[in-house]
Design a protein around this motif. Structure first.
Motif, mmCIF file in Angstrom:
data_model
loop_
_atom_site.group_PDB
_atom_site.id
_atom_site.type_symbol
_atom_site.label_atom_id
_atom_site.label_comp_id
_atom_site.label_asym_id
_atom_site.label_seq_id
_atom_site.Cartn_x
_atom_site.Cartn_y
_atom_site.Cartn_z
ATOM 1 N N ASP A 271 -9.901 -8.213 8.286
ATOM 2 C CA ASP A 271 -10.692 -9.288 8.933
ATOM 3 C C ASP A 271 -11.646 -10.074 8.248
ATOM 4 O O ASP A 271 -11.905 -11.281 8.790
ATOM 5 C CB ASP A 271 -10.924 -8.721 10.250
ATOM 6 N N GLN A 272 -12.133 -9.536 7.408
ATOM 7 C CA GLN A 272 -13.561 -10.213 6.782
ATOM 8 C C GLN A 272 -13.376 -10.442 5.149
ATOM 9 O O GLN A 272 -14.033 -11.357 4.849
ATOM 10 C CB GLN A 272 -14.705 -9.135 6.799
ATOM 11 N N PRO A 276 -6.332 -6.560 -1.109
ATOM 12 C CA PRO A 276 -4.833 -5.843 -1.083
ATOM 13 C C PRO A 276 -5.006 -4.372 -0.956
ATOM 14 O O PRO A 276 -4.128 -4.042 -0.058
ATOM 15 C CB PRO A 276 -4.654 -6.240 -2.717
ATOM 16 N N ALA A 277 -5.980 -3.536 -1.441
ATOM 17 C CA ALA A 277 -6.026 -2.112 -1.333
ATOM 18 C C ALA A 277 -6.128 -1.990 0.090
ATOM 19 O O ALA A 277 -5.360 -0.850 0.698
ATOM 20 C CB ALA A 277 -7.069 -1.405 -2.006
ATOM 21 N N ALA A 278 -6.877 -2.616 0.776
ATOM 22 C CA ALA A 278 -7.073 -2.177 2.206
ATOM 23 C C ALA A 278 -6.023 -2.703 3.219
ATOM 24 O O ALA A 278 -5.611 -2.029 4.013
ATOM 25 C CB ALA A 278 -8.322 -3.116 2.774
ATOM 26 N N THR A 279 -5.294 -3.738 2.620
ATOM 27 C CA THR A 279 -4.053 -4.280 3.385
ATOM 28 C C THR A 279 -2.995 -3.113 3.287
ATOM 29 O O THR A 279 -2.263 -2.719 4.202
ATOM 30 C CB THR A 279 -3.414 -5.576 2.655
ATOM 31 N N MET A 284 -0.295 1.657 5.467
ATOM 32 C CA MET A 284 0.454 3.050 5.220
ATOM 33 C C MET A 284 -0.235 3.767 6.526
ATOM 34 O O MET A 284 0.736 4.639 7.166
ATOM 35 C CB MET A 284 0.006 3.659 3.826
ATOM 36 N N ALA A 285 -1.134 3.619 6.865
ATOM 37 C CA ALA A 285 -1.559 4.270 8.060
ATOM 38 C C ALA A 285 -1.002 3.819 9.373
ATOM 39 O O ALA A 285 -0.633 4.761 10.155
ATOM 40 C CB ALA A 285 -3.129 3.866 8.504
ATOM 41 N N ILE A 312 4.529 -5.683 6.238
ATOM 42 C CA ILE A 312 3.375 -5.879 5.537
ATOM 43 C C ILE A 312 3.713 -5.501 3.937
ATOM 44 O O ILE A 312 3.232 -6.000 3.064
ATOM 45 C CB ILE A 312 2.138 -4.916 5.966
ATOM 46 N N LEU A 313 4.088 -4.227 3.747
ATOM 47 C CA LEU A 313 4.531 -3.653 2.545
ATOM 48 C C LEU A 313 5.390 -4.212 1.563
ATOM 49 O O LEU A 313 5.444 -4.607 0.641
ATOM 50 C CB LEU A 313 4.790 -2.282 2.620
ATOM 51 N N LEU A 314 6.401 -4.815 2.246
ATOM 52 C CA LEU A 314 7.759 -5.536 1.542
ATOM 53 C C LEU A 314 7.167 -6.608 0.820
ATOM 54 O O LEU A 314 7.406 -6.738 -0.345
ATOM 55 C CB LEU A 314 8.848 -5.824 2.483
ATOM 56 N N PRO A 315 6.276 -7.498 1.085
ATOM 57 C CA PRO A 315 6.050 -8.737 0.350
ATOM 58 C C PRO A 315 5.328 -8.135 -0.962
ATOM 59 O O PRO A 315 5.215 -8.727 -1.994
ATOM 60 C CB PRO A 315 5.103 -9.470 1.149
#
Length: 319
Positions: A271-272, A276-279, A284-285, A312-315
Motif C-alpha cells: 500500500d505504500q 515485487p517481493a512483497a507482492t 503466496m500467503a 496476482i502471480l500469473l502476470p
C-alpha cells in the motif's frame, strides 16, 4: 619494492569493472609473490589481505574455484603467521578466512569440506572468546556456528544442525546479557528462525512455534522502532511460517488468524511502495489461506482466495 608500495583500488560491483579489478589484483599478487622470494612477514600479511579481497572479486564474477584458490592461499599465509610466528593478533583473521572458505565450498557443493573449515574457525573463535575473554569476536563465533548449522542442514543432519543453532543462540544470549547486542538486532532472530525451520522439518511443531514466537517478538520491536520494508517482509514471512506450523498441529482456526496477520503485514508495504517481493509473498500467503480454508471445508472462500492469489502471480510469471 613495487609490491610493498602497491595500493590496490577497491573493487566495484559492476561485472565489467570486476573483470578489470581482477586483472589488477592478479598483477599485484604476482608482484607480492615475487617480493616474497625472501620471506617477509609484512609483505606476506599484505598478500593475505589482497588474496582475501581477490576472493571477493572472484565471487562477484561467480568464479567459485577462483574464490577457493585465493582463500586457500590466504589461509596458508595466516596459518604461518599465527602458528609459526606467534602473531596471535591475526588469529581472528585466520578464523574469518576459514569461515569465508567454508562459504565458497558450500557454493561449490562440497558441504563436508565446508563443515571442516567452519569447525576450524569455531575452534579458534572459542579460544579467543572463552579462554582469552575477547568478547569482540562473539559475533564471528555466532556466525561460524550458524554457518555450520546451515551446512549440516544441507547434508540432511537436522539433529546436528539444531545442536549448532543451540550454541549459536547461546552466544547471542550472552551478547544480549552483557550489553554487546541491543534488543533491536535481528541476528538472534535469524538463528531462531533457522532452528524453528529445522524443528518444523523434523515434525516438532511445538518447538518450531516456540522459536517462531521468539523471532516474531524481535521483529515486532524492530518494526515498531523503524519503518524498514525488508524487516516488515521478514515479519510477514515469520508469521507465515508460524501459521504453517500451527496448521500442522491441527488448529486450523488459529492458523488462519496468524496467516491473516501475515497477509496484512505484506499489504502494509504494498500500500505504500512498489515492491515485487512483497507482492509475491502477499500472493503466496493468500494462497496458503485458501488451502487452509479448503481443509476446513469452506470451498467458496477457498476458491476466492486461491483465485485472488493466482490473479496476482500469473502476470508476474508471464513477465
Amino acid at each position: 619494492t613495487d609490491a610493498d608500495t602497491y595500493q590496490v583500488p577497491a573493487a566495484y560491483s559492476r561485472k565489467g569493472a570486476a573483470v578489470a579489478d581482477l586483472a589488477i589484483y592478479e598483477e599485484a599478487e604476482r608482484q607480492f609473490k615475487a617480493a616474497l622470494s625472501v620471506w617477509s612477514s609484512k609483505i606476506a600479511e599484505r598478500l593475505a589481505n589482497l588474496l582475501s579481497n581477490k576472493a571477493v572479486v572472484c565471487d562477484s564474477l561467480d568464479d567459485v574455484e577462483g574464490c577457493i584458490n585465493s582463500a586457500e592461499q590466504c589461509i596458508a599465509i595466516y596459518q604461518r603467521l599465527v602458528e609459526q610466528e606467534g602473531r596471535q593478533d591475526l588469529a581472528n583473521k585466520l578464523a574469518e578466512e576459514l569461515l569465508g572458505k567454508a562459504e565458497y565450498l558450500i557454493c561449490s557443493g562440497n558441504l563436508a569440506a565446508a563443515l571442516q573449515e567452519s569447525d576450524k574457525s569455531i575452534a579458534i573463535m572459542r579460544r579467543l572468546v572463552e579462554n582469552e575473554g575477547r568478547r569482540e569476536y562473539y559475533n564471528t563465533l555466532a556466525q561460524a556456528l550458524h554457518s555450520a548449522g546451515d551446512t549440516l542442514w544441507g547434508m540432511g543432519n537436522l539433529a546436528g544442525s539444531i545442536e549448532y543453532y543451540n550454541q549459536c543462540i547461546e552466544i547471542h544470549q550472552r551478547m544480549l546479557a552483557q550489553g554487546w547486542r541491543n534488543i533491536y538486532d535481528d541476528s538472534m532472530a535469524m538463528a531462531l528462525i533457522s532452528r524453528a525451520n529445522a524443528y518444523h522439518s523434523m515434525g516438532n511443531y511445538t518447538a518450531a512455534i516456540n522459536d517462531d514466537d521468539k523471532s516474531i517478538a524481535i521483529y515486532r520491536r524492530i518494526v515498531d522502532l523503524e519503518w524498514r520494508s525488508g524487516k516488515i517482509i521478514n515479519l510477514g514471512l515469520l508469521l507465515w511460517n508460524k501459521a504453517g506450523a500451527v496448521f500442522e498441529t491441527g488448529d486450523v482456526t488459529e492458523a488462519i488468524k496468524i496467516i491473516d496477520e501475515s497477509i496484512a503485514t505484506f499489504r502494509r508495504i504494498i500500500d505504500q511502495e512498489e515492491w515485487p517481493a512483497a507482492t509475491r509473498w502477499f500472493a503466496m500467503a493468500t494462497m496458503s489461506k485458501g488451502v487452509m480454508l479448503l481443509n476446513m471445508g469452506d470451498l467458496a472462500k477457498s476458491e476466492e482466495y486461491l483465485s485472488r492469489s493466482v490473479n496476482i502471480l500469473l502476470p508476474m510469471v508471464e513477465q
